[in-house]
Design an enzyme around this catalytic site. Structure first.
Site, PDB file in Angstrom:
ATOM      1  N   HIS A  64       2.778   4.280 -18.265  1.00  0.00           N
ATOM      2  CA  HIS A  64       2.072   3.272 -19.058  1.00  0.00           C
ATOM      3  C   HIS A  64       2.334   1.884 -18.469  1.00  0.00           C
ATOM      4  CE1 HIS A  64       0.802   0.754 -22.367  1.00  0.00           C
ATOM      5  NE2 HIS A  64       0.076   1.783 -22.762  1.00  0.00           N
TER       6      HIS A  64
ATOM      7  N   GLU B 154       2.950  -0.843 -19.805  1.00  0.00           N
ATOM      8  CA  GLU B 154       4.083  -1.564 -20.399  1.00  0.00           C
ATOM      9  C   GLU B 154       5.397  -1.117 -19.764  1.00  0.00           C
ATOM     10  OE1 GLU B 154       2.963  -0.690 -24.420  1.00  0.00           O
ATOM     11  OE2 GLU B 154       1.243  -2.029 -24.177  1.00  0.00           O
TER      12      GLU B 154
ATOM     13  N   ASN C  59      -1.181   6.306 -29.022  1.00  0.00           N
ATOM     14  CA  ASN C  59       0.101   5.880 -28.441  1.00  0.00           C
ATOM     15  C   ASN C  59       0.669   4.857 -29.417  1.00  0.00           C
ATOM     16  OD1 ASN C  59       2.237   4.844 -27.029  1.00  0.00           O
ATOM     17  ND2 ASN C  59       1.011   3.914 -25.403  1.00  0.00           N
TER      18      ASN C  59
ATOM     19  N   LYS D 204       3.468   3.419 -29.462  1.00  0.00           N
ATOM     20  CA  LYS D 204       4.355   2.404 -28.865  1.00  0.00           C
ATOM     21  C   LYS D 204       5.631   2.263 -29.712  1.00  0.00           C
ATOM     22  CE  LYS D 204       0.334   0.448 -26.668  1.00  0.00           C
ATOM     23  NZ  LYS D 204      -0.325  -0.700 -26.055  1.00  0.00           N
TER      24      LYS D 204
ATOM     25  N   GLY E 103      -4.187  -4.290 -25.951  1.00  0.00           N
ATOM     26  CA  GLY E 103      -3.649  -5.119 -27.024  1.00  0.00           C
ATOM     27  C   GLY E 103      -4.240  -6.517 -27.068  1.00  0.00           C
TER      28      GLY E 103
ATOM     29  N   GLU F  50      -6.367   2.685 -18.051  1.00  0.00           N
ATOM     30  CA  GLU F  50      -6.065   1.595 -18.979  1.00  0.00           C
ATOM     31  C   GLU F  50      -6.001   0.263 -18.240  1.00  0.00           C
ATOM     32  OE1 GLU F  50      -4.183   3.294 -22.806  1.00  0.00           O
ATOM     33  OE2 GLU F  50      -2.613   2.527 -21.520  1.00  0.00           O
TER      34      GLU F  50
ATOM     35  N   SER G 165      -7.789  -1.476 -26.167  1.00  0.00           N
ATOM     36  CA  SER G 165      -8.540  -2.023 -27.308  1.00  0.00           C
ATOM     37  C   SER G 165      -9.703  -1.125 -27.729  1.00  0.00           C
ATOM     38  CB  SER G 165      -9.029  -3.441 -27.016  1.00  0.00           C
ATOM     39  OG  SER G 165      -7.922  -4.312 -26.784  1.00  0.00           O
TER      40      SER G 165
END
Ligand code: 13P
Length: 256
Positions: free
Chosen positions: A98, A100, A13, A15, A176, A170, A216
């Protein structure tokens, strides 16, 4: 549990990273390194890089995905991209829900469900993301929360359509941050998602669904995570932007 019946899938991904020339360079670097992969390899890229990625991956085993799509077919939704627009380009996969998107762009379990159904309707294969925030884990509600996210996202989705869906666990606190879930934590929640699928669709569908871990995951920890019985692959952020690291993770999935 029989991991061998499921397709191992490693997806990057990207991003909001890479211009078109940079995207071409990264895909050209990834291709030879993963040419003999024993798992499915996907690069999910920004909308502006889709055409470049589709062109660069032609004739290779690398598949292309988008990072989101809207739930309406068309209309006055400035800045949005529909599932049909992606499908028409030849895009195969799409990341949905996701964290985010949920955190920064107001997406909810309900809109994720609508997006998922729109994607399936257009013939796309969704990678559905679920996962708890740190506070949820500290409050001891990870299991309930992830089960709820999974159930709402899949509302109205048939057992047959599950063939085209990948689920990615996730944990938000691991994204991250360099803080990975332990292999046991990752496996525990992936198993719980599988149990949720079993309650919705029965054992056969649950056993056949690919469930990834993301957060991660990197060249160093991938092998241990991917060796877990319920972890069938990875959704990779940062490490997917470095061809050798991404290839190492693909190799770990091939072996795991
Ligand atoms: P990182 O691998 O950078 O933690 O990102 C994970 C992720 O969000 C993949 O979708």
């Amino acid at each position: 549990m029989n991991k061998a019946v499921r397709k191992a899938v490693i997806a990057g991904n990207w991003k909001m990273n890479k211009t078109r020339p940079e995207a071409k360079e990264l895909i050209e670097a990834i291709k030879p390194l993963v040419a003999d992969a024993g798992c499915e390899v996907i690069c999910c890229v920004p909308f502006t890089n889709l055409e470049t990625a589709l062109e660069a991956t032609k004739g290779s085993n690398v598949k292309v995905g988008a990072e989101n799509c809207h739930f309406e077919k068309s209309g006055a939704f400035t800045g949005e991209i529909s599932a049909d627009m992606l499908a028409e380009m030849g895009v195969e996969y799409v990341v949905l829900g996701h964290s985010e998107r949920r955190q920064y762009f107001g997406e909810t379990d309900e809109t994720v469900n609508k997006r998922l159904k729109a994607a399936l309707g257009a013939g796309l294969k969704p990678i559905l993301c679920v996962g708890e925030m740190l506070a949820d884990r500290e409050n001891g509600i990870t299991a309930e929360l992830v089960a709820m996210q999974t159930k709402i996202a899949l509302k109205g989705v048939s057992a047959d359509e599950m063939k085209n869906i990948i689920i990615a666990y996730e944990p938000v606190w691991a994204i991250g941050t360099g803080k990975t879930a332990t292999a046991e934590q990752a496996n525990e929640v992936c198993a719980l998602i599988r149990a949720t699928l079993a309650s919705l669709y029965g054992e056969a569908v649950a056993e056949a669904t690919t469930i990834q871990y993301g957060g991660s995951m990197n060249a160093k920890n991938a092998e241990e995570l991917l060796a877990q019985p319920d972890v069938d692959g990875g959704l990779i952020g940062g490490a997917s932007l470095k061809a050798p690291d991404f290839a190492t993770i693909v190799k770990a999935a091939t072996n795991g």
